[in-house]
Design a protein around this motif. Structure first.
Motif, PDB file in Angstrom:
ATOM      1  N   TRP A   1       0.850  -1.181   0.000  1.00  0.00           N
ATOM      2  CA  TRP A   1       0.000   0.000   0.000  1.00  0.00           C
ATOM      3  C   TRP A   1       0.883   1.225   0.000  1.00  0.00           C
ATOM      4  N   SER A   2       0.677   2.114  -0.939  1.00  0.00           N
ATOM      5  CA  SER A   2       1.442   3.357  -0.953  1.00  0.00           C
ATOM      6  C   SER A   2       0.514   4.476  -0.544  1.00  0.00           C
ATOM      7  N   GLY A   3       0.844   5.112   0.504  1.00  0.00           N
ATOM      8  CA  GLY A   3       0.008   6.193   1.000  1.00  0.00           C
ATOM      9  C   GLY A   3       0.717   6.935   2.105  1.00  0.00           C
ATOM     10  N   GLY A   4       0.042   7.812   2.728  1.00  0.00           N
ATOM     11  CA  GLY A   4       0.635   8.600   3.793  1.00  0.00           C
ATOM     12  C   GLY A   4       1.225   9.883   3.253  1.00  0.00           C
ATOM     13  N   SER A   5       1.482  10.798   4.130  1.00  0.00           N
ATOM     14  CA  SER A   5       1.957  12.109   3.709  1.00  0.00           C
ATOM     15  C   SER A   5       3.375  12.066   3.162  1.00  0.00           C
ATOM     16  N   ASN A   6       4.188  11.071   3.580  1.00  0.00           N
ATOM     17  CA  ASN A   6       5.551  11.014   3.077  1.00  0.00           C
ATOM     18  C   ASN A   6       5.700  10.067   1.893  1.00  0.00           C
ATOM     19  N   GLY A   7       4.608   9.462   1.462  1.00  0.00           N
ATOM     20  CA  GLY A   7       4.642   8.561   0.314  1.00  0.00           C
ATOM     21  C   GLY A   7       5.143   7.169   0.644  1.00  0.00           C
ATOM     22  N   ALA A   8       5.490   6.912   1.908  1.00  0.00           N
ATOM     23  CA  ALA A   8       5.992   5.599   2.290  1.00  0.00           C
ATOM     24  C   ALA A   8       4.850   4.590   2.284  1.00  0.00           C
ATOM     25  N   GLY A   9       5.160   3.369   1.955  1.00  0.00           N
ATOM     26  CA  GLY A   9       4.146   2.324   1.937  1.00  0.00           C
ATOM     27  C   GLY A   9       4.411   1.302   3.009  1.00  0.00           C
ATOM     28  N   ALA A  10       3.490   0.388   3.163  1.00  0.00           N
ATOM     29  CA  ALA A  10       3.635  -0.698   4.120  1.00  0.00           C
ATOM     30  C   ALA A  10       3.292  -1.998   3.415  1.00  0.00           C
ATOM     31  N   LEU A  11       4.093  -3.037   3.633  1.00  0.00           N
ATOM     32  CA  LEU A  11       3.836  -4.339   3.038  1.00  0.00           C
ATOM     33  C   LEU A  11       2.940  -5.136   3.966  1.00  0.00           C
ATOM     34  N   ILE A  12       1.891  -5.711   3.431  1.00  0.00           N
ATOM     35  CA  ILE A  12       0.959  -6.507   4.215  1.00  0.00           C
ATOM     36  C   ILE A  12       1.219  -7.976   3.880  1.00  0.00           C
ATOM     37  N   PRO A  13       1.863  -8.736   4.794  1.00  0.00           N
ATOM     38  CA  PRO A  13       2.134 -10.141   4.495  1.00  0.00           C
ATOM     39  C   PRO A  13       0.849 -10.955   4.503  1.00  0.00           C
ATOM     40  N   CYS A  14       0.730 -11.857   3.547  1.00  0.00           N
ATOM     41  CA  CYS A  14      -0.472 -12.664   3.419  1.00  0.00           C
ATOM     42  C   CYS A  14      -0.252 -14.092   3.886  1.00  0.00           C
ATOM     43  N   GLY A  15       0.985 -14.525   3.959  1.00  0.00           N
ATOM     44  CA  GLY A  15       1.259 -15.904   4.312  1.00  0.00           C
ATOM     45  C   GLY A  15       1.780 -16.021   5.727  1.00  0.00           C
ATOM     46  N   SER A  16       2.095 -17.222   6.112  1.00  0.00           N
ATOM     47  CA  SER A  16       2.624 -17.519   7.430  1.00  0.00           C
ATOM     48  C   SER A  16       4.129 -17.717   7.307  1.00  0.00           C
ATOM     49  N   PRO A  17       4.932 -17.034   8.111  1.00  0.00           N
ATOM     50  CA  PRO A  17       6.373 -17.209   8.001  1.00  0.00           C
ATOM     51  C   PRO A  17       6.783 -18.620   8.412  1.00  0.00           C
ATOM     52  N   GLN A  18       7.666 -19.188   7.649  1.00  0.00           N
ATOM     53  CA  GLN A  18       8.203 -20.509   7.941  1.00  0.00           C
ATOM     54  C   GLN A  18       9.619 -20.290   8.447  1.00  0.00           C
ATOM     55  N   GLU A  19       9.867 -20.559   9.715  1.00  0.00           N
ATOM     56  CA  GLU A  19      11.201 -20.337  10.239  1.00  0.00           C
ATOM     57  C   GLU A  19      11.577 -21.411  11.234  1.00  0.00           C
ATOM     58  N   GLY A  20      12.856 -21.686  11.284  1.00  0.00           N
ATOM     59  CA  GLY A  20      13.408 -22.632  12.235  1.00  0.00           C
ATOM     60  C   GLY A  20      14.815 -22.197  12.598  1.00  0.00           C
TER      61      GLY A  20
END
Length: 151
Positions: free
Chosen positions: A44-63
């Motif tokens: 999503w690109s928005g906000g007054s400074n033009g910065a965006g945020a990534l919205i993760p859709c999956g589940s992180p796989q970590e070990g």
């Protein structure tokens, strides 16, 4: 006066063409590191400074390999959620799973193991972006892994 109206109309058209840029969504085809998306992720690109945020859709796989050959690994930063601690040693004193406290300096023991897990490893819930480590005391031949349970 005519020139002023023309300049105003040109400015209005220029501003109108910029408006959609503030509400745009872009599809990201690659998942961020550590994520296995179940669907496409949206930036999503928005906000007054033009910065965006990534919205993760999956589940992180970590070990994490927290100990191997009776040597503890450096602290690891986890995503957070439900984890399985699987550990075994050839001789026991204690194996402690610790997390870094909110002061950023104190290590807090979350659990202590004095025997092998065998067929039933230990489940534990860990907060987001927590730093974790194991501390081995009086042990031999210890190995320990921490694996996130997928949602």
């Amino acid at each position: 006066m005519k020139n002023l109206l023309r300049a105003g109309a040109a400015l209005a058209l220029a501003l109108r063409s910029c408006a959609p840029a503030f509400a745009q969504h872009a599809i990201v085809s690659a998942a961020p590191a550590g994520f296995a998306p179940e669907q496409a992720c949206v930036a999503w690109s928005g906000g007054s400074n033009g910065a965006g945020a990534l919205i993760p859709c999956g589940s992180p796989q970590e070990g994490f390999q927290l100990a191997s050959g009776n040597v503890a690994s450096p602290a690891a930063t986890v995503f957070g959620g439900d984890y399985i601690l699987d550990q075994a040693c050839s001789a026991y004193g204690s194996l402690q799973l610790q997390r870094l406290g909110p002061d950023g300096a104190t290590w807090i023991t979350s659990l202590t193991k004095t025997a092998a897990d065998g067929a039933a490893p230990t489940g534990i819930t860990i907060g987001g972006k927590a730093q974790v480590r194991v501390v081995l005391s009086g042990t031999a031949g210890c190995a320990a892994t921490l694996t996130r349970v997928p949602n």
